[in-house]
Motif scaffolding. Structure first.
Motif, PDB file in Angstrom:
ATOM      1  N   CYS A  61       1.628   1.875  -3.553  1.00 31.38           N
ATOM      2  CA  CYS A  61       0.441   2.399  -4.245  1.00 31.38           C
ATOM      3  C   CYS A  61       0.253   3.879  -3.942  1.00 31.38           C
ATOM      4  O   CYS A  61      -0.078   4.678  -4.839  1.00 31.38           O
ATOM      5  CB  CYS A  61      -0.799   1.617  -3.812  1.00 31.38           C
ATOM      6  SG  CYS A  61      -0.868  -0.103  -4.360  1.00 31.38           S
ATOM      7  N   TRP A 119       0.810  -1.207   0.000  1.00 26.44           N
ATOM      8  CA  TRP A 119       0.000   0.000   0.000  1.00 26.44           C
ATOM      9  C   TRP A 119       0.849   1.264   0.000  1.00 26.44           C
ATOM     10  O   TRP A 119       0.451   2.284  -0.590  1.00 26.44           O
ATOM     11  CB  TRP A 119      -0.955  -0.005   1.187  1.00 26.44           C
ATOM     12  CG  TRP A 119      -2.140  -0.881   0.941  1.00 26.44           C
ATOM     13  CD1 TRP A 119      -2.450  -2.064   1.537  1.00 26.44           C
ATOM     14  CD2 TRP A 119      -3.182  -0.643  -0.018  1.00 26.44           C
ATOM     15  NE1 TRP A 119      -3.613  -2.573   1.017  1.00 26.44           N
ATOM     16  CE2 TRP A 119      -4.086  -1.726   0.064  1.00 26.44           C
ATOM     17  CE3 TRP A 119      -3.431   0.386  -0.936  1.00 26.44           C
ATOM     18  CZ2 TRP A 119      -5.228  -1.807  -0.750  1.00 26.44           C
ATOM     19  CZ3 TRP A 119      -4.553   0.316  -1.734  1.00 26.44           C
ATOM     20  CH2 TRP A 119      -5.444  -0.764  -1.639  1.00 26.44           C
ATOM     21  N   MET A 145      -9.230   1.791   3.723  1.00 31.44           N
ATOM     22  CA  MET A 145      -7.940   1.468   3.110  1.00 31.44           C
ATOM     23  C   MET A 145      -7.176   2.728   2.738  1.00 31.44           C
ATOM     24  O   MET A 145      -5.952   2.803   2.894  1.00 31.44           O
ATOM     25  CB  MET A 145      -8.158   0.577   1.888  1.00 31.44           C
ATOM     26  CG  MET A 145      -8.656  -0.816   2.226  1.00 31.44           C
ATOM     27  SD  MET A 145      -8.880  -1.878   0.765  1.00 31.44           S
ATOM     28  CE  MET A 145     -10.679  -1.863   0.602  1.00 31.44           C
ATOM     29  N   ALA A 170      -6.748  -3.022   7.141  1.00 30.07           N
ATOM     30  CA  ALA A 170      -6.309  -1.635   6.970  1.00 30.07           C
ATOM     31  C   ALA A 170      -6.650  -0.801   8.194  1.00 30.07           C
ATOM     32  O   ALA A 170      -5.871   0.080   8.597  1.00 30.07           O
ATOM     33  CB  ALA A 170      -6.951  -1.037   5.728  1.00 30.07           C
ATOM     34  N   GLY A 224      -7.867  -1.454  -5.731  1.00 34.64           N
ATOM     35  CA  GLY A 224      -6.627  -0.698  -5.561  1.00 34.64           C
ATOM     36  C   GLY A 224      -6.693   0.627  -6.287  1.00 34.64           C
ATOM     37  O   GLY A 224      -6.274   1.671  -5.765  1.00 34.64           O
TER      38      GLY A 224
END
Length: 322
Positions: free
Chosen positions: A45, A42, A197, A255, A159
């Protein structure tokens, strides 16, 4: 027809309370087997999202009640161009900002009256959804959208939807830099799960309000029948059990263990669409100061639904201006 509580009658072939009491819901822990590289995945990302040239384009402003409303388009990761709305007070100072994400029903218009006075907000439509962000080849219904790209963590659309929130925050901050001192996220259902998230890895947010959040505790959700997008995932998992390896990266409860911002969560004890055990798994896992707003039911009409929604809106406005 069966009766599960006063005023809650249904003819579903399963119990939308899933046999739980409030005490047992409050005892649900997050999944025990998170990926060892969850944070690395993450964080990478997030860095990609921050590097995007968002190239915002604003439409003309119109006054709607006490608010100025503009259409907005911006770029998210993968070069995806998204749409939504930017709202701000027509009069008076801007003292806070909010990113407000919709549920799987999408969004056709902003609702600035839901937010406290002095709030500038962006109302993005996540990729593939809403009236402003539909994409070729991406289903715009929950059952299809939730499976898009699910065979790989790198391609799973959730995502990209999380990145859409991050890029929406960048867009709002560029339009109104002063809100950086008091930036919040609000999201319901799909938006609640995606928001958990997003906020977990973005410390630009100072507060988060989640309503009946989805995608909490996938290992548990996969055992629970429902009428929402979770049923499509459950059926897919039955045919492709290996997909759990991907879902572990996109678990809102996992998350939530990283969310240290102050949080307000509305969770329902009865919900045929988003099973309550997953909702409470998200709330229970939150690592920072948190407030629980218990709903009789979610995604389900009942005699007190309008009153409860009004009370939730008022509680959220109070929370956001603390």
């Amino acid at each position: 027809m069966s009766t599960t509580a006063p005023g809650l009658h249904h003819d579903l072939p399963f119990d939308p309370a899933y046999g739980h009491t409030l005490d047992t819901l409050l005892a649900i822990a997050p999944p025990p087997d998170e990926p060892s590289d969850f944070d690395d995945f993450w964080t990478a990302c997030y860095r990609r999202a921050l590097a995007v040239d968002i190239a915002p384009a604003l439409g003309p402003a119109s006054r709607v009640g006490g608010h100025l409303v503009q259409s907005i388009h911006y770029t998210s990761t993968d070069g995806v161009r998204l749409g939504g709305w930017l709202t701000s007070p027509a009069d008076g100072p801007i003292v806070r900002g909010t990113v407000y994400l919709h549920g799987y029903g999408g969004r056709a218009a902003p609702e600035p009256e839901l937010l406290p006075p002095g709030t500038a907000a962006i109302w993005p439509c996540a990729r593939g959804l809403g009236t402003a962000s539909r994409l070729p080849g991406v289903p715009d219904n929950g059952a299809g959208h939730v499976l898009h790209g699910i065979d790989s963590a790198e391609t799973y659309i959730h995502g990209g939807c999380v990145a859409d929130v991050w890029c929406a925050a960048t867009t709002l901050l560029r339009a109104h830099p002063a809100v950086a001192q008091q930036l919040a996220f609000v999201g319901d259902s799909f938006g609640g799960g995606i928001g958990a998230m997003a906020v977990a890895f973005d410390d630009r947010f100072h507060a988060v309000a989640l309503g009946v959040p989805s995608f909490g505790h996938h290992p548990l959700r996969l055992t629970l029948p429902c009428t929402g997008s979770g049923d499509a995932v459950r059926r897919h998992h039955h045919q492709h059990p290996e997909v759990i390896r991907v879902l572990r990266y996109f678990d809102a409860a996992t998350a939530a263990t990283r969310v240290r911002q102050r949080a307000h969560v509305a969770a329902a004890r009865f919900d045929p669409h988003v099973p309550p055990p997953g909702q409470f798994a998200v709330y229970n896992a939150l690592a920072g100061p948190k407030t629980l707003h218990v709903l009789t039911a979610g995604h389900f009409d009942h005699p007190d639904a309008v009153m409860e929604r009004s009370a939730l809106n008022a509680a959220r406005r109070d929370f956001l201006q603390e």
